[in-house]
Design an enzyme around this catalytic site. Structure first.
Site, short mmCIF file in Angstrom:
data_model
loop_
_atom_site.label_atom_id
_atom_site.label_comp_id
_atom_site.label_asym_id
_atom_site.label_seq_id
_atom_site.Cartn_x
_atom_site.Cartn_y
_atom_site.Cartn_z
N LYS A 264 65.82 -78.08 21.18
CA LYS A 264 64.23 -78.35 21.12
C LYS A 264 63.57 -78.58 19.47
O LYS A 264 62.37 -78.89 19.82
CB LYS A 264 62.61 -77.64 22.23
CG LYS A 264 63.58 -78.49 23.37
CD LYS A 264 61.92 -77.98 24.47
CE LYS A 264 62.19 -78.32 25.77
NZ LYS A 264 60.94 -77.81 26.71
N LYS B 19 74.70 -88.00 35.45
CA LYS B 19 73.99 -87.58 36.68
C LYS B 19 71.98 -88.60 36.61
O LYS B 19 71.77 -88.51 35.28
CB LYS B 19 73.58 -85.51 37.03
CG LYS B 19 72.73 -85.46 35.63
CD LYS B 19 72.41 -84.03 36.02
CE LYS B 19 71.08 -83.46 35.40
NZ LYS B 19 71.09 -82.24 35.02
N LYS C 261 65.86 -87.58 34.91
CA LYS C 261 64.30 -88.58 34.59
C LYS C 261 64.20 -88.43 32.58
O LYS C 261 63.63 -89.29 32.34
CB LYS C 261 62.92 -87.43 35.28
CG LYS C 261 62.57 -86.25 34.18
CD LYS C 261 61.77 -85.60 34.44
CE LYS C 261 61.85 -83.95 35.08
NZ LYS C 261 61.38 -82.70 35.30
P1 AMP Z 1 65.49 -81.03 35.44
O1 AMP Z 1 63.90 -81.19 35.71
O2 AMP Z 1 66.01 -82.07 34.92
O3 AMP Z 1 65.55 -79.48 35.14
O4 AMP Z 1 66.19 -80.21 36.69
C1 AMP Z 1 65.67 -79.31 37.84
C2 AMP Z 1 66.83 -79.14 38.80
O5 AMP Z 1 66.96 -79.73 39.91
C3 AMP Z 1 67.93 -78.74 38.04
O6 AMP Z 1 68.16 -77.53 37.99
C4 AMP Z 1 68.55 -79.18 39.39
O7 AMP Z 1 69.14 -77.77 40.14
C5 AMP Z 1 68.17 -80.69 39.99
N1 AMP Z 1 68.62 -81.37 39.46
C6 AMP Z 1 68.69 -81.98 38.43
N2 AMP Z 1 68.88 -83.10 38.51
C7 AMP Z 1 69.88 -83.46 39.31
C8 AMP Z 1 70.93 -84.15 39.75
N3 AMP Z 1 70.97 -85.52 39.32
N4 AMP Z 1 71.59 -83.92 40.55
C9 AMP Z 1 71.17 -82.37 41.56
N5 AMP Z 1 70.61 -82.07 41.57
C10 AMP Z 1 69.49 -81.74 39.73
#
Ligand code: AMP
Ligand code: TRP
Length: 327
Positions: free
Chosen positions: A109, A190, A193
């Site tokens: 970051k 994947k 966001k």
């Molecule tokens: P993030 O806010 O992107 O760090 O995502 C939070 C949590 O959501 C992660 O630790 C994953 O467990 C789950 N997650 C995020 N994106 C995916 C995805 N495309 N498929 C499955 N689980 C996801």
């Protein structure tokens, strides 16, 4: 009793990947669990105050709508229990600048930035304070946060060594990899966001027509057979996984049912299943949005329960570290 604690940052909208991959598991494991919307962590990078307020509330509503029950778990907003800032200070005097600089997330970051806040460097200490303040045994996190839980263990162990047994030393638990939800427009990436792919990302609050449109325009291939083969047919395989998640039916059964019926029919079934899968969350969310007092009450209850645990821990910490009692 094994106490679990996990935190989630209020930034960005919740998408199908977050919901299917993480939040559903939180709901399943909610007894003896503490879930925290970490607004103080969101302040470590530049942000808009009004957006922070709105996103914190929104995320809390989404978690409630997803099935977290304030009577079964503790759901609260980090800044509502300010004792965490006090524990952060105490731990700041134990953690070293050297170990904080070595954290991968800080390096990533901070890379290319002219200057970063002291808060960004201190991010893992605030996270350690979250975990230790609530006598946590297990911390369910994604891979990227394991390093921070390891730091928490080091700091807690050092504290106990220096001041006597005071803090519970936690361990990270990485949930078994569930369905990895892929982007509908790029099924090799994947769903995320951070990637700017609005058509490829299904949001938990998307209206049915929008979900249907996104599924119908999902990238597939030029064949006609519905078959699970991630290498040759990443798009169809992703849709099969999604249908399996949404209907709780195994993939082979779905292959048998939709194998030769054509992509149009198959996509229609996927869209319908996803609409039904997300419907209760969306509907409950809109009910909560119409009743802001209810959300405030739930969060106040969570903060009160969290505070009771936190203040007992801080009493031990103050006594152990030699801070003069007020009375
Ligand atoms: P993030 O806010 O992107 O760090 O995502 C939070 C949590 O959501 C992660 O630790 C994953 O467990 C789950 N997650 C995020 N994106 C995916 C995805 N495309 N498929 C499955 N689980 C996801
Ligand atoms: N740092 C975590 C993340 O970015 C969020 C978090 C804050 C957290 N405090 C926590 C996770 C305590 C687990 C336990 O995802």
């Amino acid at each position: 009793m094994t106490r679990r604690f996990s935190g989630i940052k209020p930034s960005g909208e919740m998408h199908l990947g977050n919901y299917a991959g993480a939040v559903r598991r939180w709901v399943d494991l909610q007894d003896d669990s503490i879930y925290c919307v970490v607004d103080l962590h969101a302040m470590t990078v530049p942000y808009e105050p009004a957006e922070l307020t709105a996103e914190t509330r929104r995320l809390a509503m989404l978690l409630l709508a997803s099935g977290l029950d304030p009577e079964r778990c503790i759901l609260f907003v980090q800044s509502h229990v300010p004792l965490v800032a006090e524990l952060t200070w105490v731990l700041n005097c134990i953690a070293t600048v050297g170990e904080l600089r070595r954290m991968t997330q800080f390096k990533e970051k901070g890379r290319g930035q002219e200057s970063v806040s002291a808060g960004l460097l201190d991010y893992p200490v605030l996270m350690a304070a979250d975990i230790l303040l609530y006598d946590t045994d297990e911390v369910p996190v994604g891979e990227d946060q394991i390093q921070h839980v390891e730091l928490t263990r080091d700091v807690a162990t050092r504290f106990n060594h220096r001041f006597g047994d005071t803090l519970v030393v936690p361990k990270a638990t990485v949930p078994p990899v569930g369905a990895r939800v892929k982007d509908l427009q790029d099924p090799t990436a994947k769903m995320s966001k951070s990637v700017d792919s609005p058509q490829g990302t299904i949001l938990v609050l998307d209206e049915p027509a929008r979900i249907t449109k996104k599924v119908k325009s999902a990238v597939t291939d030029s064949e006609t057979e519905v078959r699970f083969d991630v290498g040759a047919k990443p798009g169809i395989s992703n849709l099969l996984s999604l249908l399996s998640v949404a209907t709780a039916r195994p993939v082979p059964e779905l292959e048998a049912e939709y194998g030769t019926g054509g992509y149009g029919t198959f996509k229609g079934a996927v869209a319908e299943a996803l609409v039904e899968y997300l419907r209760p969350v969306r509907e409950r969310y809109h009910e909560l949005a119409a009743d802001p007092g209810e959300v405030t009450r739930c969060l106040a209850l969570g903060a009160e329960k969290a505070e009771a645990i936190a203040s007992a821990t801080m009493d031990r910490v103050r006594a152990a570290t030699g801070l003069l009692p007020l009375r």
